[in-house]
Scaffold this active site. Structure first.
Site, PDB file in Angstrom:
ATOM      1  N   GLY A 160       0.781  -1.236   0.000  1.00 20.04           N
ATOM      2  CA  GLY A 160       0.000   0.000   0.000  1.00 20.04           C
ATOM      3  C   GLY A 160       0.810   1.282   0.000  1.00 20.04           C
ATOM      4  O   GLY A 160       0.234   2.375   0.089  1.00 20.04           O
ATOM      5  N   GLU A 207       4.145  -6.598   1.551  1.00 21.43           N
ATOM      6  CA  GLU A 207       3.613  -7.066   0.260  1.00 21.43           C
ATOM      7  C   GLU A 207       3.410  -5.920  -0.718  1.00 21.43           C
ATOM      8  O   GLU A 207       2.289  -5.634  -1.126  1.00 21.43           O
ATOM      9  CB  GLU A 207       2.226  -7.636   0.539  1.00 21.43           C
ATOM     10  CG  GLU A 207       2.071  -9.089   0.337  1.00 21.43           C
ATOM     11  CD  GLU A 207       0.748  -9.516   0.926  1.00 21.43           C
ATOM     12  OE1 GLU A 207       0.678 -10.657   1.348  1.00 21.43           O
ATOM     13  OE2 GLU A 207      -0.206  -8.715   0.986  1.00 21.43           O
ATOM     14  N   GLY A 228       3.267  -3.714  -4.152  1.00 21.63           N
ATOM     15  CA  GLY A 228       3.060  -3.933  -5.584  1.00 21.63           C
ATOM     16  C   GLY A 228       3.382  -2.648  -6.315  1.00 21.63           C
ATOM     17  O   GLY A 228       4.403  -2.507  -6.991  1.00 21.63           O
ATOM     18  N   ARG A 266      -7.672   3.354 -14.988  1.00 20.34           N
ATOM     19  CA  ARG A 266      -7.591   4.044 -13.690  1.00 20.34           C
ATOM     20  C   ARG A 266      -8.172   5.464 -13.681  1.00 20.34           C
ATOM     21  O   ARG A 266      -8.852   5.834 -12.719  1.00 20.34           O
ATOM     22  CB  ARG A 266      -6.159   4.027 -13.150  1.00 20.34           C
ATOM     23  CG  ARG A 266      -5.618   2.596 -12.942  1.00 20.34           C
ATOM     24  CD  ARG A 266      -4.313   2.560 -12.183  1.00 20.34           C
ATOM     25  NE  ARG A 266      -4.484   2.910 -10.788  1.00 20.34           N
ATOM     26  CZ  ARG A 266      -4.163   4.065 -10.265  1.00 20.34           C
ATOM     27  NH1 ARG A 266      -3.649   5.012 -11.022  1.00 20.34           N
ATOM     28  NH2 ARG A 266      -4.362   4.292  -8.983  1.00 20.34           N
ATOM     29  N   TYR A 269     -10.977   5.541 -10.972  1.00 19.70           N
ATOM     30  CA  TYR A 269     -10.621   6.168  -9.693  1.00 19.70           C
ATOM     31  C   TYR A 269     -10.359   7.659  -9.817  1.00 19.70           C
ATOM     32  O   TYR A 269      -9.829   8.264  -8.880  1.00 19.70           O
ATOM     33  CB  TYR A 269      -9.320   5.558  -9.132  1.00 19.70           C
ATOM     34  CG  TYR A 269      -9.233   4.067  -9.122  1.00 19.70           C
ATOM     35  CD1 TYR A 269     -10.093   3.296  -8.343  1.00 19.70           C
ATOM     36  CD2 TYR A 269      -8.257   3.410  -9.863  1.00 19.70           C
ATOM     37  CE1 TYR A 269      -9.979   1.930  -8.316  1.00 19.70           C
ATOM     38  CE2 TYR A 269      -8.132   2.037  -9.837  1.00 19.70           C
ATOM     39  CZ  TYR A 269      -9.004   1.293  -9.067  1.00 19.70           C
ATOM     40  OH  TYR A 269      -8.881  -0.060  -9.033  1.00 19.70           O
ATOM     41  N   CYS A 286     -15.669   3.997 -27.211  1.00 19.46           N
ATOM     42  CA  CYS A 286     -16.982   4.592 -27.375  1.00 19.46           C
ATOM     43  C   CYS A 286     -17.556   4.901 -25.995  1.00 19.46           C
ATOM     44  O   CYS A 286     -18.468   4.226 -25.515  1.00 19.46           O
ATOM     45  CB  CYS A 286     -17.846   3.582 -28.105  1.00 19.46           C
ATOM     46  SG  CYS A 286     -18.986   4.378 -29.161  1.00 19.46           S
ATOM     47  N   TYR A 292      -1.107  -1.514 -12.013  1.00 17.50           N
ATOM     48  CA  TYR A 292      -2.563  -1.643 -12.257  1.00 17.50           C
ATOM     49  C   TYR A 292      -2.992  -0.990 -13.570  1.00 17.50           C
ATOM     50  O   TYR A 292      -4.136  -0.589 -13.719  1.00 17.50           O
ATOM     51  CB  TYR A 292      -3.369  -1.080 -11.075  1.00 17.50           C
ATOM     52  CG  TYR A 292      -2.950  -1.678  -9.749  1.00 17.50           C
ATOM     53  CD1 TYR A 292      -3.345  -2.970  -9.413  1.00 17.50           C
ATOM     54  CD2 TYR A 292      -2.138  -0.984  -8.861  1.00 17.50           C
ATOM     55  CE1 TYR A 292      -2.934  -3.545  -8.206  1.00 17.50           C
ATOM     56  CE2 TYR A 292      -1.721  -1.554  -7.660  1.00 17.50           C
ATOM     57  CZ  TYR A 292      -2.135  -2.831  -7.340  1.00 17.50           C
ATOM     58  OH  TYR A 292      -1.728  -3.394  -6.165  1.00 17.50           O
TER      59      TYR A 292
END
Ligand code: LLP
Length: 436
Positions: A247, A289, A291, A329, A333, A361, A390
């Site tokens: 995170g 962890e 990413g 994204r 978001y 579209c 991502y």
């Protein structure tokens, strides 16, 4: 746009990893995902060098959902990281490479029987159980295969981290893990511990993604250590491992902080050591962890400009040959990015406010809204930076778009690691309607 990693300007053209973007366009076409291998390696090294303690062992597990390919598995493995998966597809990709299965860890809030069977059969490192029902399911599969499995339990520690609503994972209403506030929580742990086929390693949490507020991590550590202490006392067991998830925030645009990963890791280690000491809790190992912090800044997307349009309402668009199919994204978001006209950097002052729109579209298919860009026209190259996490992994075939190619660059060399999809790929699973 801030130049990241090995990016530099050579005679008005952007170069990444010693390769000009114009050369990459010629060789591989666009849209193209470009990963700066050296920058990924540097991020991994910063995490590994910072996340070290002489009080407990440490492991860095790469959260593969951020970006996964066979090449990425190789990079992660040769840099000595572990790797996680959340689906049979991710497991399949990871295990298709020669990797020690003990370095693979399985997540997911609703693991299928097939997924659990693969984990048990291949003897992966651990399964992170999401809930009490899953513990029973895993134990049953273990009995079938006559094997034991190392497991952790994902906890929801109820921390409302300051990030986008969709990527918060530890609110009281989140679907992930078992809540430490649940009245049955100690019972749930007891059930897992008492399963003969399960070897209970400890607790896992992940409070969300793209978090800059360090206090949220420290609060998380405090609550994980205190909970570990409480449960080991109540059940009279030793709990060897804690995983505090990933995170860690990444700078995308000017408004974001630039994070010194090694320093952040050292501060997290410091907090862990102090909290464990003050609570008198002993653990053998702590894992993280990450990413996004490994691949986010290392990846960029290269597009070719198709044309420009100024609408009646005054919106100026630059049209590119990709869009929400290779980067969902911004639409999902409201994520922000920076960009440049990558083949026209000389005397090309950013003057005009434009929106960079994709070809789907869909009105929401805008990669960057109202950004200052230099002059560009048909055939020019737009590079959007910091799309490595991502981006490709959430890409889709909407409007039957072909998924982009991916290339790794380093020291003047480029290596194609994922081919661009073909029209045959698009149709390979479609069948004709016969006799109906
Ligand atoms: N561990 C677990 C259990 C996770 O669920 C995640 C991310 C990570 C680690 C890695 O988090 P990172 O270090 O990458 O922040 N699609 C969203 C992000 C979803 C994150 C899902 N879980 C986005 O594009 O921002």
């Amino acid at each position: 746009m801030k130049y990241l990693g090995s990016m530099k300007e050579v005679d008005g053209v952007l170069e990444i990893g010693g390769v000009l973007v114009t050369q990459l366009q010629n060789e591989y076409g666009t849209p193209l995902y470009i990963y700066d291998l050296e920058l990924m390696e540097r991020k991994i090294k910063a995490l590994k060098d910072g996340f070290i303690s002489d009080k407990f062992k440490t492991t860095v597990v790469y959260a593969s959902k951020a970006y996964l390919s066979k090449a990425m598995v190789q990079v992660v493995d040769r840099m000595g990281l572990h790797i996680d998966a959340v689906s049979a597809g991710e497991l399949h990709t990871i295990l298709s490479e020669k990797i020690n299965p003990k370095k693979v860890h399985m997540h997911g809030n609703n693991k299928s029987l097939e997924e659990i069977e693969i984990c048990v059969e291949k003897g992966i490192g651990s399964i992170i159980l999401d809930n009490r029902f899953e513990a029973k399911r895993v134990a049953k599969v273990c009995r079938k295969f006559g094997k034991k499995m190392d497991v952790m339990l994902r906890l929801n520690i109820g921390i409302d981290a300051h990030t986008h609503e969709y990527i918060k994972t530890a609110k009281h209403t989140s679907k992930f893990g078992e809540s430490i506030f649940d009245k049955d929580i100690v019972e749930i742990v007891r059930e897992i511990v008492e399963e003969d086929e399960l070897n209970f390693l400890g607790f896992h949490c992940h409070i969300g993604s793209q978090i800059f507020d360090e206090l949220a991590f420290y609060e998380g550590i405090d609550s994980m250590v205190k909970f570990t202490k409480e449960v080991s006392k109540k059940l009279n067991i030793t709990i060897p491992e804690i995983n505090i998830g990933g995170g860690f925030g990444v700078r995308y645009t000017e408004g974001d902080t630039d994070v010194d990963l090694k320093y952040l890791m050292q501060k997290i280690i410091d907090c862990l050591e102090k909290t464990l000491e003050s609570e008198k809790v002993k653990v053998e190992k702590i894992s993280i962890e990450p990413g996004r912090s490994i691949v986010g800044q290392a990846g960029s997307t290269l597009y070719t400009v198709g044309g420009k349009k100024e609408t009646f309402g005054g919106e100026k668009y630059i049209f590119i040959d990709g869009g929400m199919t290779d980067n969902i994204r911004p639409a999902l978001y409201n994520a922000k990015y920076e960009s440049i006209v990558a083949n026209r950097l000389l005397n090309n002052e950013k003057k005009e406010i434009v929106s960079i729109a994709g070809k789907c579209c869909e009105s929401g298919d805008v990669i960057i809204k109202n950004t200052k860009l230099g002059e560009c026209s048909e055939g020019d190259l737009i590079l959007v930076s910091c799309t490595g996490a991502y981006g490709h992994s959430m890409s889709s075939n909407y409007n039957k778009a072909l998924k982009s190619a991916v290339v790794f660059v380093k020291s003047g060399k480029s290596c194609l690691v994922s081919k661009r999809e073909t029209y045959e790929d698009l149709l390979k699973n479609d069948l004709s309607l016969e006799d109906m």
